[in-house]
Design a protein around this motif. Structure first.
Motif, mmCIF file in Angstrom:
data_model
loop_
_atom_site.group_PDB
_atom_site.id
_atom_site.type_symbol
_atom_site.label_atom_id
_atom_site.label_comp_id
_atom_site.label_asym_id
_atom_site.label_seq_id
_atom_site.Cartn_x
_atom_site.Cartn_y
_atom_site.Cartn_z
ATOM 1 N N GLY A 130 6.932 14.664 25.763
ATOM 2 C CA GLY A 130 7.428 14.116 24.506
ATOM 3 C C GLY A 130 7.284 15.071 23.338
ATOM 4 O O GLY A 130 8.044 14.992 22.357
ATOM 5 N N ARG A 131 6.328 16.001 23.417
ATOM 6 C CA ARG A 131 6.126 16.956 22.328
ATOM 7 C C ARG A 131 7.330 17.863 22.125
ATOM 8 O O ARG A 131 7.551 18.360 21.023
ATOM 9 N N TYR A 132 8.110 18.070 23.183
ATOM 10 C CA TYR A 132 9.171 19.063 23.081
ATOM 11 C C TYR A 132 10.297 18.643 22.147
ATOM 12 O O TYR A 132 10.983 19.500 21.587
ATOM 13 N N ALA A 133 10.491 17.342 21.941
ATOM 14 C CA ALA A 133 11.501 16.911 20.969
ATOM 15 C C ALA A 133 11.153 17.427 19.587
ATOM 16 O O ALA A 133 12.015 17.938 18.848
ATOM 17 N N THR A 134 9.863 17.323 19.224
ATOM 18 C CA THR A 134 9.432 17.852 17.926
ATOM 19 C C THR A 134 9.533 19.365 17.896
ATOM 20 O O THR A 134 9.979 19.947 16.900
ATOM 21 N N HIS A 135 9.129 20.040 18.968
ATOM 22 C CA HIS A 135 9.200 21.507 18.983
ATOM 23 C C HIS A 135 10.629 21.983 18.737
ATOM 24 O O HIS A 135 10.860 22.920 17.965
ATOM 25 N N ILE A 136 11.595 21.342 19.386
ATOM 26 C CA ILE A 136 12.988 21.774 19.248
ATOM 27 C C ILE A 136 13.461 21.615 17.810
ATOM 28 O O ILE A 136 14.100 22.511 17.242
ATOM 29 N N TRP A 137 13.113 20.480 17.180
ATOM 30 C CA TRP A 137 13.516 20.292 15.780
ATOM 31 C C TRP A 137 12.837 21.294 14.861
ATOM 32 O O TRP A 137 13.440 21.794 13.904
ATOM 33 N N ASN A 167 0.251 20.255 -3.452
ATOM 34 C CA ASN A 167 0.172 19.732 -4.819
ATOM 35 C C ASN A 167 1.540 19.635 -5.481
ATOM 36 O O ASN A 167 1.664 19.044 -6.555
ATOM 37 N N ARG A 168 2.546 20.213 -4.841
ATOM 38 C CA ARG A 168 3.886 20.205 -5.434
ATOM 39 C C ARG A 168 4.894 19.376 -4.642
ATOM 40 O O ARG A 168 5.807 18.792 -5.221
ATOM 41 N N VAL A 169 4.712 19.313 -3.326
ATOM 42 C CA VAL A 169 5.706 18.684 -2.440
ATOM 43 C C VAL A 169 5.037 17.555 -1.664
ATOM 44 O O VAL A 169 3.887 17.687 -1.223
ATOM 45 N N HIS A 170 5.749 16.440 -1.496
ATOM 46 C CA HIS A 170 5.227 15.357 -0.667
ATOM 47 C C HIS A 170 5.257 15.775 0.797
ATOM 48 O O HIS A 170 6.292 16.178 1.321
ATOM 49 N N ILE A 171 4.101 15.689 1.450
ATOM 50 C CA ILE A 171 3.968 15.964 2.879
ATOM 51 C C ILE A 171 3.589 14.660 3.565
ATOM 52 O O ILE A 171 2.839 13.841 3.011
ATOM 53 N N GLY A 172 4.088 14.453 4.783
ATOM 54 C CA GLY A 172 3.778 13.237 5.520
ATOM 55 C C GLY A 172 2.284 12.985 5.602
ATOM 56 O O GLY A 172 1.494 13.915 5.811
ATOM 57 N N LEU A 173 1.885 11.734 5.467
ATOM 58 C CA LEU A 173 0.474 11.377 5.393
ATOM 59 C C LEU A 173 -0.141 11.039 6.740
ATOM 60 O O LEU A 173 -1.368 10.965 6.856
ATOM 61 N N ARG A 174 0.679 10.854 7.747
ATOM 62 C CA ARG A 174 0.141 10.408 9.035
ATOM 63 C C ARG A 174 0.381 11.476 10.103
ATOM 64 O O ARG A 174 0.127 12.659 9.863
ATOM 65 N N MET A 175 0.837 11.094 11.269
ATOM 66 C CA MET A 175 1.001 12.058 12.363
ATOM 67 C C MET A 175 2.165 13.018 12.132
ATOM 68 O O MET A 175 2.342 13.966 12.890
ATOM 69 N N ASP A 176 2.943 12.763 11.089
ATOM 70 C CA ASP A 176 4.026 13.674 10.733
ATOM 71 C C ASP A 176 3.521 14.887 9.957
ATOM 72 O O ASP A 176 4.255 15.852 9.749
ATOM 73 N N ALA A 179 3.296 18.838 11.783
ATOM 74 C CA ALA A 179 4.548 19.584 11.934
ATOM 75 C C ALA A 179 5.151 19.935 10.577
ATOM 76 O O ALA A 179 5.595 21.072 10.358
ATOM 77 N N GLU A 180 5.156 18.978 9.661
ATOM 78 C CA GLU A 180 5.835 19.217 8.382
ATOM 79 C C GLU A 180 5.174 20.333 7.588
ATOM 80 O O GLU A 180 5.860 21.187 7.003
ATOM 81 N N ILE A 181 3.861 20.360 7.547
ATOM 82 C CA ILE A 181 3.212 21.363 6.706
ATOM 83 C C ILE A 181 3.448 22.766 7.254
ATOM 84 O O ILE A 181 3.621 23.725 6.489
ATOM 85 N N LEU A 182 3.496 22.914 8.576
ATOM 86 C CA LEU A 182 3.773 24.244 9.138
ATOM 87 C C LEU A 182 5.185 24.702 8.796
ATOM 88 O O LEU A 182 5.402 25.865 8.439
ATOM 89 N N MET A 221 10.787 12.503 9.184
ATOM 90 C CA MET A 221 10.330 13.818 8.749
ATOM 91 C C MET A 221 11.282 14.917 9.219
ATOM 92 O O MET A 221 11.659 15.808 8.455
ATOM 93 N N HIS A 222 11.700 14.863 10.493
ATOM 94 C CA HIS A 222 12.627 15.882 10.998
ATOM 95 C C HIS A 222 13.958 15.824 10.251
ATOM 96 O O HIS A 222 14.558 16.868 9.944
ATOM 97 N N THR A 223 14.429 14.620 9.939
ATOM 98 C CA THR A 223 15.672 14.482 9.179
ATOM 99 C C THR A 223 15.519 15.073 7.784
ATOM 100 O O THR A 223 16.390 15.812 7.296
ATOM 101 N N ARG A 224 14.394 14.758 7.137
ATOM 102 C CA ARG A 224 14.124 15.295 5.799
ATOM 103 C C ARG A 224 14.061 16.821 5.824
ATOM 104 O O ARG A 224 14.619 17.497 4.946
ATOM 105 N N LEU A 225 13.405 17.366 6.841
ATOM 106 C CA LEU A 225 13.300 18.821 6.940
ATOM 107 C C LEU A 225 14.657 19.460 7.234
ATOM 108 O O LEU A 225 14.969 20.541 6.717
#
Length: 250
Positions: A130-137, A167-176, A179-182, A221-225
């Motif tokens: 299941g991790r690979y869906a996130t890796h691809i995005w 401090n400038r951009v909203h980053i996901g607060l949970r399991m998202d 990936a988002e911060i990287l 998160m992937h859509t936003r990115l």
């Protein structure tokens, strides 16, 4: 370079003591963030915070792993640390991996040192695939393979660029969050160095991944990115072209 270990904790009272003990044997300072745990876990954390080298911060209500990590990073900076090593509280990471990870961070203090998992037999196959869906995005949203694994919870952050981002951009607060911060730090040209780390599944058997909520948050998160990537497309393409040219010259 002044480094501490940041550990977000949510109801891992059976594992967190082992994790902190192993880290303190390496003489590393620890910042614990209690993310609204039950009284049983909170009591364990209060006991751990009595040790020298252990600092505890607390969310009164659960806000999510990402929120806890960001609280820990901000506190680490207030305490004078320049780098934060994020590690999970459930015992899935091998503490023996920390010295080479830290040595790499010392050699490259401007970079994120991002662990990518080497699993043992305990990993559920559904989680592994299941991790690979996130890796691809992530690879699509960075137009690169610079991030080998975006979900591993063991990494070293240089605090100055990381705090400037959160401090400038909203980053996901949970399991998202992971990936988002990287991806967003990669967009800011913060170097990312990937390193293998050993991962087993939790020693206390507790996972807080919510199948429906967290998958929805990760999809959003992937859509936003993706839509954030589109205006950056020319810069990412230029980075891709110049990177390949540099590799050919080398």
């Amino acid at each position: 370079m002044k480094l501490c270990v940041v550990i977000p904790v949510y109801n891992h009272e059976h594992a967190i003591g082992h994790v902190v003990s192993a880290i303190r044997q390496l003489a590393l300072p620890v910042v614990l963030v209690d993310d609204g745990s039950t009284p049983a876990c909170a009591a364990v954390l209060d006991e751990l915070a009595l040790q020298a080298g252990v600092t505890l911060s607390r969310h009164e209500i659960n806000q999510g792993k990402g929120a806890a990590v960001m609280t820990g990073m901000r506190l680490a900076a207030e305490l004078g640390y320049t780098h934060a090593l994020q590690i999970d509280s459930d015992g899935q990471h091998d503490i023996a991996d920390l010295p080479p990870v830290i040595a790499l961070a010392q050699q490259h203090p401007e970079a994120i040192i991002a662990g990518y998992p080497v699993y043992d037999e305990s990993v559920p196959r559904s989680r592994l695939y299941g991790r690979y869906a996130t890796h691809i995005w992530v690879w699509i949203n960075t137009l690169s393979l610079r991030i080998k694994d975006s979900m591993c919870g063991l990494r070293v952050y240089p605090l100055a660029p990381t705090l400037a981002l959160i401090n400038r951009v909203h980053i996901g607060l949970r399991m998202d969050f992971d990936a988002e911060i990287l991806v967003r730090l990669d967009w800011r040209n913060v170097p990312i160095i990937n390193v293998p780390v050993h991962v087993s599944y939790p020693i206390d058997g507790v996972s807080h991944f919510d199948l429906w909520r967290d998958n929805v948050l990760i999809s959003v998160m992937h859509t936003r990115l993706f839509f954030g990537m589109l205006p950056r497309l020319p810069a990412l393409l230029w980075r891709l072209v110049t990177g390949r040219a540099a590799m050919r010259r080398a």
